[in-house]
Motif scaffolding. Sequence first.
Motif, PDB file in Angstrom:
ATOM      1  N   GLN A 112       3.775  -2.635   7.420  1.00  0.00           N
ATOM      2  CA  GLN A 112       3.195  -1.502   6.711  1.00  0.00           C
ATOM      3  C   GLN A 112       2.552  -0.517   7.685  1.00  0.00           C
TER       4      GLN A 112
ATOM      5  N   GLY B  23      -4.959   4.232  -1.887  1.00  0.00           N
ATOM      6  CA  GLY B  23      -3.662   4.912  -1.895  1.00  0.00           C
ATOM      7  C   GLY B  23      -3.762   6.312  -2.474  1.00  0.00           C
ATOM      8  N   THR B  24      -4.537   6.449  -3.552  1.00  0.00           N
ATOM      9  CA  THR B  24      -4.707   7.765  -4.173  1.00  0.00           C
ATOM     10  C   THR B  24      -5.382   8.739  -3.212  1.00  0.00           C
TER      11      THR B  24
ATOM     12  N   ARG C 223      -2.836   9.809  -0.547  1.00  0.00           N
ATOM     13  CA  ARG C 223      -1.805  10.700  -1.095  1.00  0.00           C
ATOM     14  C   ARG C 223      -2.391  12.078  -1.409  1.00  0.00           C
TER      15      ARG C 223
ATOM     16  N   PRO D 100       0.919   6.103   1.472  1.00  0.00           N
ATOM     17  CA  PRO D 100      -0.264   5.547   0.794  1.00  0.00           C
ATOM     18  C   PRO D 100      -0.122   4.093   0.357  1.00  0.00           C
ATOM     19  N   PRO D 101       0.984   3.681  -0.327  1.00  0.00           N
ATOM     20  CA  PRO D 101       1.078   2.259  -0.674  1.00  0.00           C
ATOM     21  C   PRO D 101       1.177   1.356   0.549  1.00  0.00           C
TER      22      PRO D 101
ATOM     23  N   GLY E  35      -2.327   1.013   1.775  1.00  0.00           N
ATOM     24  CA  GLY E  35      -3.048   0.152   0.840  1.00  0.00           C
ATOM     25  C   GLY E  35      -2.671  -1.305   1.000  1.00  0.00           C
ATOM     26  N   GLU E  36      -1.382  -1.580   1.222  1.00  0.00           N
ATOM     27  CA  GLU E  36      -0.926  -2.956   1.420  1.00  0.00           C
ATOM     28  C   GLU E  36      -1.492  -3.532   2.712  1.00  0.00           C
TER      29      GLU E  36
END
Length: 612
Positions: free
Chosen positions: A328, A114-115, A118, A149-150, A153-154
């Motif tokens: 997602q 996620g980082t 982003r 990003p989340p 990631g999910e």
Amino acid sequence: MFRYFESLVDPYGPYPEADKPPSTLYAFLADYARPFRRVFVVAALLSVLVSSVEIGLIWAMGWVVDILAGDPAQVWQQHGTALIALGLFILLVRPVLQALDVLVLNNAILPNFGTLIRWRAHRHVLRQSVGWFENDFAGRIANRIMQTPPAAGEAVFQIFDAIAFSLAYLIGAGVLLAEADVRLALPLVIWFALYLMLTRWTIRRIGPASQAASDARSEVTGRVVDSYTNIHSVKMFAHHDREVAYAREAIENTRRTFFAEMRLFTIMDVSLVALNGGLIVGVVGWAIALWMQGQASVGAVAAATALTLRLNAMTGWIMWALTTFFRQLGVVAEGMQTIAQPITLLDAPDARPLNLTQGDIRFEALSHHYGRGSGGLDGVSLHIRAGEKVGLVGRSGAGKSTLVKLLLRFYDNEGGRILIDGQDIAGVTQDSLRLNIGIVQQDSALLHRSIRDNILYGRPDATEDEMIAAARRAQAHEFIAALSDSEGRSGYDALVGERGVKLSGGQRQRIALARVLLKNAPVLVLDEATSALDSEVEAAIQETLYEIMDGKTVIAIAHRLSTLAHMDRIVVLDDGRIAEEGTHEALLARGGLYARYWSRQSRGFIGTEAAE
């Protein structure tokens, strides 16, 4: 231990920046996932291994049931070592495998993936042109940067935590049932085929529904942020109810899209319960029938029962995981509408830093209409000699601000070119161009940071004394020293609020002036630089401006013509063309458009009515 897994991938590591990111969803995700390839392989292997252990435990419990049918003394004598080994495996090996699995997922992949998205998405968006930002809501852009990003990631988490695990589990379940009796695998195969059909039906509908819901949520965010950003206008015009209704329209649309999404989940859940009922009855019932015929052991029945009950519990989770995965992906696809847009305003492939030696500026047949075919500039040719001070005059929409935006290359001109010291600005790097131009605008919005940060934005490597000297020259030091914020910070450490709302217009303007004074660029653009100041402060600032203009090439825009009377030359723009140019005295003597502006002024401002 945690640090080891957390540092397996550096989300801020170097990467090749793409002006045109991948436009398809899977290519987009694959591009971001490239640094995680090895970690993903390990995660997949661990997921398969953990699911295999779970299947093995069910088989082991069936074996335990079978051996317990004998004499207890003989059971321990014959199987004691195996039972101890099984217990140690459950107590020691299984937790280690599970720990490795969750460490890779929770500590190596989720935070860093996620980082990375982003970070790279923010870097990409910041490279977009000013015009790109002007065509969208800042709130919607920020919302997509934050929610994509989340969501990605999910989606990755579900691949390894649910999808890979469940596939391995289903294969293992089929093998286990077939080993007990191949006929026990038949209900599982039928159930799995029906389960796939239900999954396909759900996924085909959940993706579009999810993207519609995500679009609706972004619309709500954009409208709400728009109201908050312009709260002064909302309050000034007493439009509270209007803004509430404006937001409610988007909120209600979000609710309707959410209804549609939840209906799909309800249908899925009810269908799944019915389908799982058939699985339990089919497998367990057949296992009991085989036991009654003496063709299956009690342990086989126990294992089949445990397996189907476990699958019954898992199927809802697996289906939810799959729908979450595609939901997602829908959010990511919606975010791609912003994140994956190509950069249209680029440095030339062979662009070099601007070599500004004198500050001579030429506008040659410059045209720009913002893609509309009208407005903006139309064939403007203008030569501003090095060190010359030129004032720009004209009604709103005459093209003054467009000229400045093109000089800063906020847009690429549609025709003609701009030369600085003989260098076409289209062939120099954008950063080097803007580093050599200082600009103070009428709307001096500040960053929501400290006064110090805002002034040092002009030249980050300046010393404290240089920063304070610039503030003094901008007549800002005294009011800055008296400032304080709600957190107890004072003076140059006080925060100014979003866009500088905690300061008056004049205070914001003086901080913006201090920033430009500190920058000390060889080309100076003043776009209504003193419009927000009272007369006394303006007089003091004008003296400072005249000082810093010395030796610089200056372009000054003002509706208050008295502030331009001392310019070397005044250029009058009208309908995107140069109507007149000359000194203040010469233009007054000519009796043309400038003279009419001068005579019409009320307290030094140009009237907005059309010239006769």
